[in-house]
Design a protein around this motif. Structure first.
Motif, PDB file in Angstrom:
ATOM      1  N   UNK A   3      74.782 -33.886 -11.719  1.00 27.32           N
ATOM      2  CA  UNK A   3      73.418 -33.763 -11.215  1.00 27.32           C
ATOM      3  C   UNK A   3      73.224 -34.500  -9.898  1.00 27.32           C
ATOM      4  N   UNK A   4      74.283 -35.058  -9.335  1.00 27.73           N
ATOM      5  CA  UNK A   4      74.175 -35.750  -8.056  1.00 27.73           C
ATOM      6  C   UNK A   4      73.922 -34.732  -6.953  1.00 27.73           C
ATOM      7  N   UNK A  20      73.902 -40.119  -2.260  1.00 27.10           N
ATOM      8  CA  UNK A  20      73.243 -41.419  -2.319  1.00 27.10           C
ATOM      9  C   UNK A  20      72.685 -41.570  -3.729  1.00 27.10           C
ATOM     10  N   UNK A  21      73.096 -42.648  -4.389  1.00 32.22           N
ATOM     11  CA  UNK A  21      72.658 -42.935  -5.751  1.00 32.22           C
ATOM     12  C   UNK A  21      72.003 -44.304  -5.753  1.00 32.22           C
ATOM     13  N   UNK A  22      70.770 -44.364  -6.174  1.00 31.09           N
ATOM     14  CA  UNK A  22      70.025 -45.631  -6.198  1.00 31.09           C
ATOM     15  C   UNK A  22      70.074 -46.332  -4.842  1.00 31.09           C
ATOM     16  N   UNK A  23      69.993 -45.556  -3.768  1.00 29.83           N
ATOM     17  CA  UNK A  23      69.983 -46.107  -2.422  1.00 29.83           C
ATOM     18  C   UNK A  23      71.342 -46.499  -1.882  1.00 29.83           C
ATOM     19  N   UNK A  24      72.421 -46.215  -2.628  1.00 38.01           N
ATOM     20  CA  UNK A  24      73.778 -46.584  -2.232  1.00 38.01           C
ATOM     21  C   UNK A  24      74.573 -45.306  -1.946  1.00 38.01           C
ATOM     22  N   UNK A  25      75.216 -45.277  -0.771  1.00 34.40           N
ATOM     23  CA  UNK A  25      75.966 -44.096  -0.360  1.00 34.40           C
ATOM     24  C   UNK A  25      77.415 -44.139  -0.835  1.00 34.40           C
ATOM     25  N   UNK A  26      77.903 -42.981  -1.292  1.00 37.30           N
ATOM     26  CA  UNK A  26      79.308 -42.808  -1.659  1.00 37.30           C
ATOM     27  C   UNK A  26      79.823 -41.591  -0.908  1.00 37.30           C
ATOM     28  N   UNK A  27      81.138 -41.579  -0.616  1.00 39.15           N
ATOM     29  CA  UNK A  27      81.684 -40.462   0.148  1.00 39.15           C
ATOM     30  C   UNK A  27      83.114 -40.157  -0.244  1.00 39.15           C
ATOM     31  N   UNK A  28      83.497 -38.914   0.048  1.00 35.10           N
ATOM     32  CA  UNK A  28      84.879 -38.463  -0.035  1.00 35.10           C
ATOM     33  C   UNK A  28      85.140 -37.812   1.311  1.00 35.10           C
ATOM     34  N   UNK A  29      86.108 -38.347   2.060  1.00 33.96           N
ATOM     35  CA  UNK A  29      86.371 -37.828   3.396  1.00 33.96           C
ATOM     36  C   UNK A  29      87.627 -36.954   3.397  1.00 33.96           C
ATOM     37  N   UNK A  30      87.660 -36.039   4.357  1.00 37.74           N
ATOM     38  CA  UNK A  30      88.813 -35.156   4.488  1.00 37.74           C
ATOM     39  C   UNK A  30      89.067 -34.830   5.950  1.00 37.74           C
ATOM     40  N   UNK A  46      80.910 -47.423  -3.861  1.00 39.46           N
ATOM     41  CA  UNK A  46      80.641 -48.852  -3.986  1.00 39.46           C
ATOM     42  C   UNK A  46      80.490 -49.297  -5.443  1.00 39.46           C
ATOM     43  N   UNK A  47      80.864 -50.515  -5.686  1.00 41.63           N
ATOM     44  CA  UNK A  47      80.847 -51.088  -7.037  1.00 41.63           C
ATOM     45  C   UNK A  47      79.483 -50.931  -7.722  1.00 41.63           C
ATOM     46  N   UNK A  48      78.412 -51.015  -6.946  1.00 36.56           N
ATOM     47  CA  UNK A  48      77.064 -50.940  -7.523  1.00 36.56           C
ATOM     48  C   UNK A  48      76.801 -49.627  -8.256  1.00 36.56           C
ATOM     49  N   UNK A  49      77.507 -48.576  -7.868  1.00 37.77           N
ATOM     50  CA  UNK A  49      77.291 -47.279  -8.518  1.00 37.77           C
ATOM     51  C   UNK A  49      78.564 -46.758  -9.191  1.00 37.77           C
ATOM     52  N   UNK A  50      79.537 -47.609  -9.327  1.00 40.74           N
ATOM     53  CA  UNK A  50      80.785 -47.227  -9.978  1.00 40.74           C
ATOM     54  C   UNK A  50      80.594 -46.974 -11.461  1.00 40.74           C
ATOM     55  N   UNK A  51      81.497 -46.205 -12.030  1.00 40.43           N
ATOM     56  CA  UNK A  51      81.473 -45.936 -13.455  1.00 40.43           C
ATOM     57  C   UNK A  51      80.474 -44.884 -13.895  1.00 40.43           C
ATOM     58  N   UNK A  52      79.862 -44.201 -12.955  1.00 37.12           N
ATOM     59  CA  UNK A  52      78.859 -43.179 -13.289  1.00 37.12           C
ATOM     60  C   UNK A  52      79.359 -41.757 -13.028  1.00 37.12           C
ATOM     61  N   UNK A  53      80.599 -41.636 -12.613  1.00 35.69           N
ATOM     62  CA  UNK A  53      81.130 -40.307 -12.346  1.00 35.69           C
ATOM     63  C   UNK A  53      80.859 -39.803 -10.941  1.00 35.69           C
ATOM     64  N   UNK A  55      82.480 -40.483  -8.054  1.00 36.35           N
ATOM     65  CA  UNK A  55      83.706 -40.047  -7.384  1.00 36.35           C
ATOM     66  C   UNK A  55      84.166 -38.688  -7.881  1.00 36.35           C
ATOM     67  N   UNK A  56      84.114 -38.489  -9.188  1.00 39.70           N
ATOM     68  CA  UNK A  56      84.505 -37.199  -9.751  1.00 39.70           C
ATOM     69  C   UNK A  56      83.577 -36.095  -9.259  1.00 39.70           C
ATOM     70  N   UNK A  57      82.288 -36.373  -9.189  1.00 37.81           N
ATOM     71  CA  UNK A  57      81.332 -35.371  -8.698  1.00 37.81           C
ATOM     72  C   UNK A  57      81.642 -34.979  -7.257  1.00 37.81           C
ATOM     73  N   UNK A  58      82.007 -35.955  -6.428  1.00 41.79           N
ATOM     74  CA  UNK A  58      82.379 -35.647  -5.042  1.00 41.79           C
ATOM     75  C   UNK A  58      83.628 -34.775  -5.004  1.00 41.79           C
ATOM     76  N   UNK A  59      84.616 -35.126  -5.830  1.00 42.38           N
ATOM     77  CA  UNK A  59      85.855 -34.341  -5.879  1.00 42.38           C
ATOM     78  C   UNK A  59      85.579 -32.926  -6.382  1.00 42.38           C
ATOM     79  N   UNK A  60      84.736 -32.784  -7.391  1.00 43.23           N
ATOM     80  CA  UNK A  60      84.406 -31.460  -7.915  1.00 43.23           C
ATOM     81  C   UNK A  60      83.713 -30.598  -6.867  1.00 43.23           C
TER      82      UNK A  60
END
Length: 95
Positions: A3-4, A20-30, A46-53, A55-60
């Motif tokens: 749902x991200x 961006x999750x809870x104001x924290x940005x995550x990325x997968x670059x290519x 970032x650690x603040x949003x880790x463990x919520x899936x 990274x997997x959502x970005x890869x998917x």
């Protein structure tokens, strides 16, 4: 898929999937390797949003776009490489 809200940003030679999750940005670059392949080179969650899936959502999202475009994915990023090993159904996208 998750749902991200993930968006793809790209230039002629590079790109990224970002959310961006809870104001924290995550990325997968290519990087683009010609017209038929991308190289997944970095996933940053970032650690603040880790463990919520996140990274997997970005890869998917990247996998879905690669399939739609008919291109291959070289997983140089350790996280993306690990996801390819966990998802044998992605193996058709390997160069």
């Amino acid at each position: 898929m998750s749902d991200f809200q993930i968006r793809r940003e790209e230039s002629e030679s590079r790109g990224r999937y970002v959310t961006v999750v809870d104001g924290v940005e995550a990325e997968l670059t290519f990087s683009k390797a010609g017209t038929g392949m991308i190289i997944a080179d970095h996933t940053g969650v970032p650690r603040e949003i880790g463990g919520r899936g996140v990274g997997l959502a970005l890869a998917e999202a990247m996998i879905a776009d690669a399939r739609a475009a008919g291109i291959k994915v070289m997983p140089l990023c350790p996280f993306v490489n690990a996801q390819f090993k966990r998802h044998p159904d992605w193996s058709d996208l390997l160069p």
